[in-house]
Every structure is written in structure tokens, then in C-alpha cells.
Design a protein around this motif. Structure first.
Motif, PDB file in Angstrom:
ATOM      1  N   ARG A  46      57.952  24.658 -14.640  1.00 34.79           N
ATOM      2  CA  ARG A  46      57.991  23.214 -14.409  1.00 34.79           C
ATOM      3  C   ARG A  46      57.109  22.851 -13.222  1.00 34.79           C
ATOM      4  O   ARG A  46      56.531  23.710 -12.570  1.00 34.79           O
ATOM      5  CB  ARG A  46      59.426  22.753 -14.163  1.00 34.79           C
ATOM      6  CG  ARG A  46      60.365  23.038 -15.332  1.00 34.79           C
ATOM      7  CD  ARG A  46      61.793  22.681 -15.027  1.00 34.79           C
ATOM      8  NE  ARG A  46      62.269  23.447 -13.873  1.00 34.79           N
ATOM      9  CZ  ARG A  46      63.320  23.113 -13.135  1.00 34.79           C
ATOM     10  NH1 ARG A  46      64.004  22.025 -13.398  1.00 34.79           N
ATOM     11  NH2 ARG A  46      63.695  23.869 -12.122  1.00 34.79           N
ATOM     12  N   THR A  47      57.044  21.574 -12.922  1.00 37.61           N
ATOM     13  CA  THR A  47      56.273  21.092 -11.773  1.00 37.61           C
ATOM     14  C   THR A  47      56.985  21.489 -10.474  1.00 37.61           C
ATOM     15  O   THR A  47      58.199  21.744 -10.483  1.00 37.61           O
ATOM     16  CB  THR A  47      56.135  19.562 -11.809  1.00 37.61           C
ATOM     17  OG1 THR A  47      57.438  18.984 -11.638  1.00 37.61           O
ATOM     18  CG2 THR A  47      55.492  19.083 -13.107  1.00 37.61           C
ATOM     19  N   GLU A  63      53.361  26.393 -12.598  1.00 37.44           N
ATOM     20  CA  GLU A  63      53.279  25.446 -13.710  1.00 37.44           C
ATOM     21  C   GLU A  63      52.641  26.120 -14.922  1.00 37.44           C
ATOM     22  O   GLU A  63      51.736  26.946 -14.787  1.00 37.44           O
ATOM     23  CB  GLU A  63      52.478  24.219 -13.307  1.00 37.44           C
ATOM     24  CG  GLU A  63      53.215  23.359 -12.301  1.00 37.44           C
ATOM     25  CD  GLU A  63      52.463  22.096 -11.986  1.00 37.44           C
ATOM     26  OE1 GLU A  63      51.808  22.069 -10.932  1.00 37.44           O
ATOM     27  OE2 GLU A  63      52.530  21.160 -12.808  1.00 37.44           O
ATOM     28  N   CYS A  86      61.828  26.088 -18.545  1.00 39.00           N
ATOM     29  CA  CYS A  86      61.317  24.780 -18.116  1.00 39.00           C
ATOM     30  C   CYS A  86      62.428  23.756 -18.314  1.00 39.00           C
ATOM     31  O   CYS A  86      63.604  24.116 -18.303  1.00 39.00           O
ATOM     32  CB  CYS A  86      60.036  24.419 -18.883  1.00 39.00           C
ATOM     33  SG  CYS A  86      60.273  24.185 -20.651  1.00 39.00           S
TER      34      CYS A  86
END
Length: 123
Positions: A46-47, A63, A86
Motif C-alpha cells: 500500500r501507500t 508500494e 494491500c
């Protein structure tokens, strides 16, 4: 490599994408799962903002779109167990396919972080 119980605490900045693009991999005290020969790696694709809102304590944040260029510094052995997650499982599946295309042999899409989190609380 057996005998690894903890990985280095700290923050790792990887400059591997060129032109000032950084992959941010926050590493907290990591109690890696042990296999008979190799420690499993957990990667949150994920971010950084999503990662900051909650993550597995032993997960590295890379990422999904940056994973291909950063993975060799994290897991140079292509047979090491790699677990990806994620928000929903979509980005971790893209990341899984990227790693498989690169020759990694033991890559698992663990799906959504919420499911991974529930598994942690049951243990």
C-alpha cells in the motif's frame, strides 16, 4: 538462514528507481516467521499513508509499482517465502505476478490488510 529472530530496527531508504524517486520501507522490530531454512518476508504494498494508518509489525512497506525495482535489496534469494498484502488484495496480486515474472518461486498474496489483521489477533 536459520537463527534469525529479529531484523534491524529502523528506516531504510532505497534509491533504486533513479531520478530522485525513493522507495520508502519502514522497518520496525521484525519477528520474522521461520521456515526450516529461510525467514518469511512480509511486504505491505500500500501507500506510505495507508501503511502509517496500520500494518503488520514485521511488514516492510514498498508500494506495488515500486516492488520490482526494490525487491532484490530486500530478498535477493528468489526462493524466500514472500507474503504480500494491500487494502483489498488487488495491488498485492499485481505485485505477486510481478515477482513471479521475475523468477520468485514462493510468493503468496495474503489479500486485504483487514483479513491479515484478523489473523494476527486470533494468534
Amino acid at each position: 538462514m536459520t537463527g534469525f529472530k529479529n531484523l534491524i530496527c529502523g528506516t531504510v531508504f532505497l534509491l533504486s528507481l533513479g531520478a530522485g524517486t525513493y522507495v520508502y520501507a519502514q522497518i520496525e522490530e521484525v519477528g520474522l516467521q521461520q521456515t526450516s531454512e529461510q525467514a518469511a518476508v512480509w511486504i505491505d504494498v500500500r501507500t506510505p499513508a495507508e501503511y502509517a494508518s496500520g500494518h503488520r509489525a514485521d511488514a516492510i512497506n514498498i508500494e506495488y509499482q515500486n516492488l520490482g525495482s526494490a525487491i532484490m535489496s530486500i530478498a535477493p534469494n528468489k526462493d524466500v517465502p514472500i507474503n504480500l498484502y494491500c487494502r483489498s488484495g488487488r495491488r498485492s496480486e499485481i505485485a505477486r505476478q510481478t515477482l513471479l515474472d521475475m523468477g520468485y518461486t514462493n510468493v503468496i498474496n495474503q489479500g486485504a490488510y483487514e483479513s491479515v489483521k484478523k489473523t494476527l489477533t486470533k494468534n
